[in-house]
Design an enzyme around this catalytic site. Structure first.
Site, PDB file in Angstrom:
ATOM      1  N   GLU A 289       0.814  -1.218   0.000  1.00  0.00           N
ATOM      2  CA  GLU A 289       0.000   0.000   0.000  1.00  0.00           C
ATOM      3  C   GLU A 289       0.848   1.268   0.000  1.00  0.00           C
ATOM      4  O   GLU A 289       0.475   2.266   0.602  1.00  0.00           O
ATOM      5  CB  GLU A 289      -1.007  -0.007   1.162  1.00  0.00           C
ATOM      6  CG  GLU A 289      -2.086  -1.054   0.990  1.00  0.00           C
ATOM      7  CD  GLU A 289      -3.328  -0.811   1.838  1.00  0.00           C
ATOM      8  OE1 GLU A 289      -3.447   0.277   2.442  1.00  0.00           O
ATOM      9  OE2 GLU A 289      -4.182  -1.712   1.894  1.00  0.00           O
ATOM     10  N   HIS A 563      -1.715  -1.884  10.382  1.00  0.00           N
ATOM     11  CA  HIS A 563      -1.214  -3.259  10.376  1.00  0.00           C
ATOM     12  C   HIS A 563      -0.009  -3.365  11.298  1.00  0.00           C
ATOM     13  O   HIS A 563       0.671  -2.374  11.569  1.00  0.00           O
ATOM     14  CB  HIS A 563      -0.788  -3.690   8.971  1.00  0.00           C
ATOM     15  CG  HIS A 563      -1.931  -3.953   8.036  1.00  0.00           C
ATOM     16  ND1 HIS A 563      -2.173  -5.178   7.469  1.00  0.00           N
ATOM     17  CD2 HIS A 563      -2.903  -3.139   7.570  1.00  0.00           C
ATOM     18  CE1 HIS A 563      -3.228  -5.117   6.693  1.00  0.00           C
ATOM     19  NE2 HIS A 563      -3.695  -3.876   6.725  1.00  0.00           N
TER      20      HIS A 563
END
Length: 574
Positions: A289, A563
């Protein structure tokens, strides 16, 4: 240098592309700021409440008005730029390559490997959610440029320290030797989010420790702590200060050591580290990402002095030949790989079956072949590293299974084409954000995929069953800035407490409308582990054999992503 740095075939085409993107970018940036003005993160809302700021509605009103007008004015220029930019994507190689001579040398873990008959390699994977700032806010994360800089600095801070092992000698212990992280040096405040707060270290018994990185004389319960540098293999007493280096801050206090790895479960289980720092001496870092190009450049500039070979802006844009992509691509794949080893070959494949909002990004598989600079006889040692980011929406297990089929096929084809007779393959690693876990009933299809027959997952006990020490890697987005998770030490303590994990980690997903009964009686609660680091032995050259030295959950990016980064250190006997 083994790869050409520019993704375009010549300077003229690259110049046209730069001109086209230069005309498009202002329109893109004004739209990004328009969204950012309208959507605040929970941290920004909290700060406004604390400061009793009543001008925010006016700021939103005038901000929306200003950026909307600028967006409209820039549209004609963006249209002209698009006419340049879009067709040139057919000539673009699907990644950019950065190479520089590393100015910061990491400790060589493989000195004397011939006598030892063993090589050691370290890998890290992390989803860092570096979307354009306006879009990142829908994940409760803003300030993408500041976060990119802080993430890069955090990685460098962790990987460039000496590899330290903490030994716990306790009357109540079994004398287990535990690989551990070094100590977290005090760093200056950054300009984003939770990184503005001072790092809180230690447990209740350790509040008297200072923040200079020193190790306290003794641990509680009669345990003594020793630091061992793997490179020198010299033991020192616990009063040794581990930060007699560039991280030294000059304070006279002492910092407590982090909690060490726990070797748990049955014999043969992997050691687990819940670490406040990235593992030392990592060889390859993979990020997912990294969609924002400016954020990618900040990471390149920050990581380049340590990792001399970086692939970024990976993926395809605009329309591609029929059958290679599912729709027009506004974003790249988000994959970003930084390697200490020279890259010999690289290949990217875009998934052709993306749907919905996921189809706007060119998610796919990036495969690398790297040269290790080592040789046995006449054979040069190489390694294969693969990374991916699968389809995200829940309930789309069939799409992810199709993508796993493609991953398996593409890796096999890449290795068949690039493997040479005069080479010795010593590692084959696959990592990334798979967007499914090994405990949710909703992910049963993916859990039983044949890929897990090829690649070994050190955290997996079997389909749908995790090993007892597994934690999970996906945080609940609304609570990213709560006190228990907003600093590396607080997040570390939360991950080590099962009741707190239930609050801050995303829980398993039920199948359809069926009620979720989880966990089973006598089993620990495990959050969603959607980030993976896998390895394979079947494709290695004889007589190579692999064993896991260390698995790590890293809390150093607390407040910077939703995350939890993961690390893996492999020992390869040769």
């Amino acid at each position: 240098m083994y790869l050409r740095e520019s993704p375009f075939p010549n300077g003229f085409v690259e110049g046209l592309h730069t001109l086209g993107w230069g005309l498009v970018f202002p329109c893109f940036w004004f739209l990004e700021r328009l969204i950012a003005v309208c959507h605040s993160t929970s941290l920004e809302r909290q700060r406004r409440r604390e400061e009793e700021c009543y001008l925010h509605p006016l700021q939103v009103f005038f901000g929306v008005l200003l950026f909307f007008v600028l967006f409209l004015l820039s549209l004609p220029f963006a249209f002209v730029g698009f006419l340049f930019w879009a067709p040139l994507q057919l000539t673009r190689r699907p990644f950019s390559y950065h190479h520089q001579v590393a100015t910061t040398e990491l400790e060589n873990q493989n000195v004397g490997w011939e006598e030892a008959g063993r090589l050691t390699f370290g890998f890290v994977s992390a989803n860092v959610c570096l979307l354009p700032d306006g879009l990142a806010r829908f994940n409760n994360l803003g300030h993408s440029q500041n976060r990119a800089l802080a993430i890069g600095q955090s990685i460098i801070q962790g990987v460039s320290r000496p590899h330290i092992r903490i030994l716990i000698d306790s009357p109540s212990s079994c004398g287990t030797l535990s690989p551990s992280i070094s100590l977290l040096p005090q760093s200056g405040s950054t300009s984003y989010g939770a990184t503005d707060a001072p790092v809180q270290l230690g447990t209740a018994e350790q509040t008297e420790a200072g923040l200079d990185g020193g190790i306290p004389k003794t641990a509680t319960g009669g345990s003594s702590v020793h630091a061992v540098n793997n490179h020198t293999n010299q033991s020192q007493t616990s009063v040794w200060n581990s930060n007699q280096n560039s991280n030294q801050q000059g304070s006279q206090g002492r910092r407590n050591p982090p909690r060490v790895l726990r070797t748990v479960g049955k014999t043969g289980d992997s050691p687990l580290d819940v670490s406040m720092l990235f593992p030392a001496n990592v060889d390859i870092v993979c990020l997912q990402e990294v969609f924002d190009k400016r954020a990618a450049r900040k990471l390149v500039n920050t990581l380049g002095p340590v990792f001399g070979h970086i692939l970024y802006d990976v993926g395809v844009y605009a329309c591609q030949p029929c059958g290679t992509c599912s729709s027009f691509k506004f974003f790249n794949s988000g994959l970003f790989v930084a390697s200490r080893f020279p890259v010999l070959e690289a290949q990217f494949h875009c998934f052709p079956n993306g749907r919905g909002e996921d189809a706007l990004a060119s998610k796919g598989l990036l495969s690398l072949k790297v040269q290790l600079g080592l040789q046995r006889g006449e054979k040069k040692m190489v390694g294969y590293f693969n990374c991916t980011h699968l389809h995200a929406p829940e309930g789309d297990g069939e799409i992810r299974c199709e993508q796993l089929d493609m991953v398996t096929q593409w890796i096999a084809e890449f290795q068949a084409i690039t493997r040479q007779q005069d080479e010795m393959v010593v590692f084959d690693v696959l990592c990334g954000d798979f967007n499914f876990d090994n405990c949710s009933p909703d992910d049963r299809l993916e859990q039983n995929h044949s890929l897990f027959n090829d690649y070994t997952d050190p955290c997996r006990a079997g389909p749908g069953k995790e090993k007892p020490w597994v934690i999970g890697t996906l945080l609940q987005q609304p609570t990213l800035y709560d006190e228990n998770v907003k600093t590396p030490d607080h997040l570390q303590r939360t991950l080590e407490d099962e009741e707190l994990r239930k609050v801050y980690l995303s829980p398993p997903v039920s199948l359809g409308s069926a009620p979720l009964v989880y966990p089973e009686a006598g089993e620990p609660w495990v959050g969603r582990r959607i980030d993976y680091l896998l390895y394979r032995e079947a494709t290695l050259s004889d007589p190579c054999r692999t064993e896991v030295e260390e698995c790590a959950y890293v809390t150093q990016l607390a407040g910077l992503t939703d995350h939890i980064p993961i690390g893996l250190r492999l020992n390869v006997s040769v």
